[in-house]
Design an enzyme around this catalytic site. Structure first.
Site, short mmCIF file in Angstrom:
data_model
loop_
_atom_site.label_atom_id
_atom_site.label_comp_id
_atom_site.label_asym_id
_atom_site.label_seq_id
_atom_site.Cartn_x
_atom_site.Cartn_y
_atom_site.Cartn_z
N ALA A 91 0.80 -1.23 0.00
CA ALA A 91 0.00 0.00 0.00
C ALA A 91 0.83 1.28 0.00
O ALA A 91 0.30 2.34 0.28
CB ALA A 91 -0.91 0.00 1.22
N ASN B 156 2.17 -3.60 7.78
CA ASN B 156 3.19 -4.15 6.90
C ASN B 156 3.96 -3.06 6.16
O ASN B 156 5.10 -3.26 5.75
CB ASN B 156 2.54 -5.10 5.89
CG ASN B 156 2.16 -6.43 6.52
OD1 ASN B 156 2.96 -7.08 7.17
ND2 ASN B 156 0.92 -6.84 6.33
N HIS C 220 -0.73 6.94 4.85
CA HIS C 220 0.67 6.67 5.19
C HIS C 220 1.50 7.86 4.73
O HIS C 220 1.44 8.24 3.55
CB HIS C 220 1.19 5.41 4.50
CG HIS C 220 0.39 4.16 4.79
ND1 HIS C 220 0.40 3.55 6.02
CD2 HIS C 220 -0.44 3.44 4.01
CE1 HIS C 220 -0.37 2.48 5.97
NE2 HIS C 220 -0.91 2.40 4.77
#
Length: 265
Positions: free
Chosen positions: A117, A186, A216
């Site tokens: 991602a 992750n 993020h």
């Protein structure tokens, strides 16, 4: 004539269903779905034979892990020593340095990782070749419900559930955080793999009830430059702990492996 890559898929959840369906519909040129491994009986839902892990290794040129860090720990080395390649989606497992060393040393199968991602990892890898970065940070923001963990005490859980704004849930390094959030962070491990140092990446995990998208933010700086990457993904409807884009990142990596045409993994 180019040989078709036989893919064994481990996991038929939010990631596995998208990846497996695309493979079964010949959506990845040069690759086909050979079999599926899952601990639940799939019946007619499975577009390929559902087999044991041992059988999957025998049937496959490449195993795709889409079922969590535990699969990498239990089966990763066995896949590689059998001569089958392995594509890891749950990069958080690689925060276990002993496991990482075993996987990288095992063979003749080869191990690959997908960025999942987050973007910018190729640039961080390039910068790393110039020398160490001075600072690397990652801030991950998700809905509180997707971050709840069994180890959390009642006070922290209450703060998260009652929050009207962002709440910092944990801060630490890329070595510490993915262990505490095995299904949600992750990305931290992926950034650390790109940088080459688990302890160099400072990670903050933030719960925000207004987080319609999983966010993020990566910031890095060093003698050769300063870098900032920000992504904001829709959570997967079937599993909000996972961003909707993750299975498509896996498919992109599969396409590159199947075609060997110089694409970035």
């Amino acid at each position: 004539m180019t040989r078709t890559l036989a893919v064994g898929l481990v996991g038929w959840g939010a990631i596995g269903r998208v990846v497996g369906t695309a493979l079964a519909q010949q959506g990845v040129r040069g690759a086909e779905l050979a079999c599926i491994v899952d601990n639940r009986p799939l019946g007619d839902a499975a577009p390929a034979p559902q087999v044991s892990f041992e059988d999957a290794i025998e049937r496959s040129d490449l195993i795709v892990e889409a079922a969590g860090q535990g699969v990498v720990r239990e089966w990763g080395e066995r896949v590689l020593t059998a001569g089958t390649d392995l594509l890891v989606a749950s990069t958080g497992a690689l925060t276990d340095e002993e496991l990482a060393k075993k996987l990288l040393a095992a063979g003749p199968g080869r191990v690959y990782f997908t960025g999942g991602a987050v973007g910018g990892l190729d640039l961080l890898q390039a910068v790393r070749s110039l020398g160490p970065l001075d600072e690397v940070s990652l801030t991950t923001t998700k809905l509180p419900s997707t971050l709840e963990q069994p180890w959390m005490d009642a006070e922290l859980l209450e703060r998260m559930r009652a929050a009207s704004g962002p709440v910092e849930v944990m801060s630490g390094t890329a070595r510490d955080v993915p262990v505490k959030f095995p299904k949600s962070t992750n990305v931290a491990a992926s950034v650390a793999l790109a940088v080459g140092d688990l302890d160099a990446v400072r990670v903050r995990v933030v719960a925000d009830p207004a987080a319609e998208r999983t966010r993020h933010v990566i910031e890095a700086s060093g003698p050769h430059g300063a870098y900032r990457f920000e992504v904001a993904h829709r959570p997967d409807p079937a599993n909000p702990a996972t961003s909707q884009v993750v299975p498509y990142a896996v498919l992109r990596s599969l396409s590159a492996l199947a075609r060997r045409s110089g694409q970035i993994l």
